[in-house]
Design an enzyme around this catalytic site. Structure first.
Site, mmCIF file in Angstrom:
data_model
loop_
_atom_site.group_PDB
_atom_site.id
_atom_site.type_symbol
_atom_site.label_atom_id
_atom_site.label_comp_id
_atom_site.label_asym_id
_atom_site.label_seq_id
_atom_site.Cartn_x
_atom_site.Cartn_y
_atom_site.Cartn_z
ATOM 1 N N LYS A 78 123.257 109.853 -14.069
ATOM 2 C CA LYS A 78 123.319 109.037 -12.858
ATOM 3 C C LYS A 78 124.578 108.153 -12.842
ATOM 4 O O LYS A 78 125.272 108.088 -11.831
ATOM 5 C CB LYS A 78 122.052 108.172 -12.734
ATOM 6 C CG LYS A 78 120.779 109.029 -12.608
ATOM 7 C CD LYS A 78 119.537 108.204 -12.405
ATOM 8 C CE LYS A 78 119.207 107.296 -13.570
ATOM 9 N NZ LYS A 78 118.904 108.018 -14.818
ATOM 10 N N THR A 79 124.876 107.509 -13.971
ATOM 11 C CA THR A 79 126.086 106.682 -14.036
ATOM 12 C C THR A 79 127.322 107.556 -13.847
ATOM 13 O O THR A 79 128.257 107.198 -13.126
ATOM 14 C CB THR A 79 126.171 105.975 -15.409
ATOM 15 O OG1 THR A 79 124.935 105.326 -15.664
ATOM 16 C CG2 THR A 79 127.298 104.964 -15.441
ATOM 17 N N ASP A 123 122.283 100.119 -11.272
ATOM 18 C CA ASP A 123 121.355 100.838 -12.136
ATOM 19 C C ASP A 123 120.014 100.104 -12.127
ATOM 20 O O ASP A 123 119.978 98.895 -11.911
ATOM 21 C CB ASP A 123 121.940 100.869 -13.564
ATOM 22 C CG ASP A 123 121.352 101.991 -14.389
ATOM 23 O OD1 ASP A 123 120.655 102.855 -13.815
ATOM 24 O OD2 ASP A 123 121.598 102.020 -15.601
ATOM 25 N N THR A 172 114.541 105.315 -12.239
ATOM 26 C CA THR A 172 113.881 106.398 -12.955
ATOM 27 C C THR A 172 112.952 107.165 -12.012
ATOM 28 O O THR A 172 112.810 108.368 -12.140
ATOM 29 C CB THR A 172 113.079 105.846 -14.151
ATOM 30 O OG1 THR A 172 112.428 104.650 -13.740
ATOM 31 C CG2 THR A 172 113.981 105.544 -15.316
ATOM 32 N N ARG A 231 122.611 113.306 -22.577
ATOM 33 C CA ARG A 231 122.926 112.219 -23.524
ATOM 34 C C ARG A 231 122.422 112.578 -24.928
ATOM 35 O O ARG A 231 123.116 112.335 -25.921
ATOM 36 C CB ARG A 231 122.305 110.893 -23.063
ATOM 37 C CG ARG A 231 122.415 109.800 -24.151
ATOM 38 C CD ARG A 231 122.001 108.431 -23.658
ATOM 39 N NE ARG A 231 122.921 107.928 -22.669
ATOM 40 C CZ ARG A 231 122.555 107.391 -21.514
ATOM 41 N NH1 ARG A 231 121.291 107.260 -21.218
ATOM 42 N NH2 ARG A 231 123.464 106.970 -20.655
HETATM 43 P P1 ADP Z 1 122.305 107.997 -16.893
HETATM 44 O O1 ADP Z 1 123.166 107.057 -16.091
HETATM 45 O O2 ADP Z 1 121.470 108.881 -16.025
HETATM 46 O O3 ADP Z 1 121.507 107.322 -17.964
HETATM 47 P P2 ADP Z 1 124.870 108.989 -17.885
HETATM 48 O O4 ADP Z 1 125.564 109.280 -16.598
HETATM 49 O O5 ADP Z 1 125.266 107.736 -18.577
HETATM 50 O O6 ADP Z 1 123.282 109.020 -17.664
HETATM 51 O O7 ADP Z 1 125.085 110.268 -18.831
HETATM 52 C C1 ADP Z 1 124.879 110.199 -20.218
HETATM 53 C C2 ADP Z 1 125.870 111.079 -20.934
HETATM 54 O O8 ADP Z 1 125.565 112.429 -20.667
HETATM 55 C C3 ADP Z 1 127.330 110.862 -20.524
HETATM 56 O O9 ADP Z 1 128.109 110.718 -21.667
HETATM 57 C C4 ADP Z 1 127.760 112.119 -19.849
HETATM 58 O O10 ADP Z 1 128.976 112.543 -20.415
HETATM 59 C C5 ADP Z 1 126.712 113.145 -20.216
HETATM 60 N N1 ADP Z 1 126.358 113.906 -19.020
HETATM 61 C C6 ADP Z 1 125.407 113.585 -18.117
HETATM 62 N N2 ADP Z 1 125.315 114.513 -17.162
HETATM 63 C C7 ADP Z 1 126.223 115.459 -17.460
HETATM 64 C C8 ADP Z 1 126.595 116.697 -16.832
HETATM 65 N N3 ADP Z 1 125.992 117.133 -15.725
HETATM 66 N N4 ADP Z 1 127.578 117.417 -17.405
HETATM 67 C C9 ADP Z 1 128.167 116.987 -18.544
HETATM 68 N N5 ADP Z 1 127.859 115.843 -19.173
HETATM 69 C C10 ADP Z 1 126.894 115.076 -18.650
#
Ligand code: ADP
Length: 359
Positions: A78-79, A123, A172, A231
């Site tokens: 999401k981030t 977030d 979530t 992650r």
């Molecule tokens: P969230 O905000 O949903 O908790 P993040 O955007 O911080 O998740 O993603 C966590 C990690 O996973 C990041 O380091 C990112 O590089 C990796 N990641 C997430 N989605 C992908 C994707 N679709 N392709 C490649 N890497 C991803």
């Protein structure tokens, strides 16, 4: 992002190798591993296609993109997507979180300092305080906020115009948001857990960026234990890399990945020590259940909340444990996963636990 305001369960989850919430090391390396545009973003085909249309259309109109709501478990990207939205729109991004905004004034300060077209990533938007949430309604719809000056009968509302901006909210579960807030997003995307093949691509991509050599079987081994979450895939890859460097020539294949993850107690379905302790107690001490949550928690020496919020969601998702009105029950798959045979039910058909599932 405010990382200090996580819940106790989130903190417990973050300490685990298979926890989906970012820990300190994740935060340090994730920036380097984040896909920079939609083309690099792996999986989530529907979300990507729809978002691509939304952003292209906005660019063609020379307008700011609609507000976007992203829902899905931690670690699914999401981030990363919010940063991609900003990059694709050529706009700056501001990152904050619901728990960091306790007063409407906190939000007013952020909103009033946004530049035109800026992306505001919020977030855990469901954890914002009520007054801040109400201020956000007006800001999203009319790009305006009322700043209250003074207290009591003498208080006055001073309207403040805001530049157009794009709010990207993350939660979530979209169901946690009050409908008036949910309705103000022009585009809502639900992020699913990733397929093993997609996680293999994530592992290969990250290995390349980290300058680690890995073969397809090694990547598949890591992907299969990553609980559908990029992650976790990235974190397991880093631990396996350490092992490969110390115990082998640095190259990751299936045997190295399997041996490394055995050291870290992550099994072939991605269950860790806590998950297995819960399942083992349920099977060995309580014959597969039903057993109450509190009893199960005492048996594994953990808090009720830890068992319920940290271990159970994945066990339920994997079809290993069921929450029933009579208590927690192991599924036939749980017996099979731990290599155990369900006991025959007294006076029953001899199929034991399976009767509960009509098997
Ligand atoms: P969230 O905000 O949903 O908790 P993040 O955007 O911080 O998740 O993603 C966590 C990690 O996973 C990041 O380091 C990112 O590089 C990796 N990641 C997430 N989605 C992908 C994707 N679709 N392709 C490649 N890497 C991803």
């Amino acid at each position: 992002m405010n990382w200090d305001d996580t819940t106790d369960e989130a903190a417990a989850a973050a300490e685990r190798l298979v926890g989906s919430v970012a820990d300190g090391e994740d935060q340090a390396v994730e920036a380097a591993l984040r896909p920079k545009d939609l083309g690099e973003f792996i999986g989530q085909e529907k979300v990507r296609e729809q978002l691509d249309l939304v952003l292209r259309a906005a660019r063609a109109r020379g307008a700011t993109a609609d507000h976007v709501l992203l829902s899905g478990a931690p670690g699914l990207g999401k981030t990363t997507l919010s940063m991609i939205i900003a990059a694709e729109m050529g706009a700056p991004i501001r990152i904050t979180s619901g728990p960091a905004i306790q007063h409407a004034g906190d939000l007013a300060a952020i909103l009033s300092s946004l530049q035109e077209g800026e992306v505001l990533f919020l977030d855990e938007i469901h954890r914002m305080s009520r007054p801040a949430e109400e201020m956000l309604y007006m800001a999203m719809e009319d790009f305006r906020v009322d700043v209250i000056v003074g207290k009591g009968p003498g208080a006055t509302a001073i309207p403040l115009e805001l530049p157009p901006f794009t709010l990207v909210g993350a939660t979530t579960r979209a169901g946690l948001l009050p409908p008036p807030l949910r309705d103000r997003f022009g585009f809502t995307a639900h992020m699913e857990f990733y397929e093993p093949a997609e996680l293999e691509r994530v592992v290969h991509r990250s290995a390349q960026l980290l300058d680690v050599e890995i073969d397809p079987a090694g990547a598949a081994e890591i992907a299969g234990r990553s609980r559908g979450t990029p992650r976790i895939a990235n974190r397991l890859l880093r631990r396996v890399r350490d092992y490969a460097q110390v115990k082998a020539d640095g190259v990751i294949d299936r045997a190295i990945a399997g041996a490394a993850l055995a050291v870290y107690e992550v099994d072939d379905r991605g269950l860790d020590r806590l998950d297995r302790a819960v399942l083992e107690a349920l099977l060995k001490l309580f014959g597969g259940g039903p057993v109450g949550l509190s009893t199960l928690a005492v048996a594994v020496g953990e808090e009720r909340e830890t068992v319920e919020e940290v271990a159970e969601p994945f066990l339920v998702r994997e079809g290993l444990l069921a929450r029933t009105p009579r208590g927690r029950v192991a599924t036939p798959a749980a017996w099979a996963h731990l290599g155990l045979v369900p006991p025959p039910r007294p006076g029953g058909s001899g199929k034991g636990q399976q009767d509960l599932f009509g098997a």
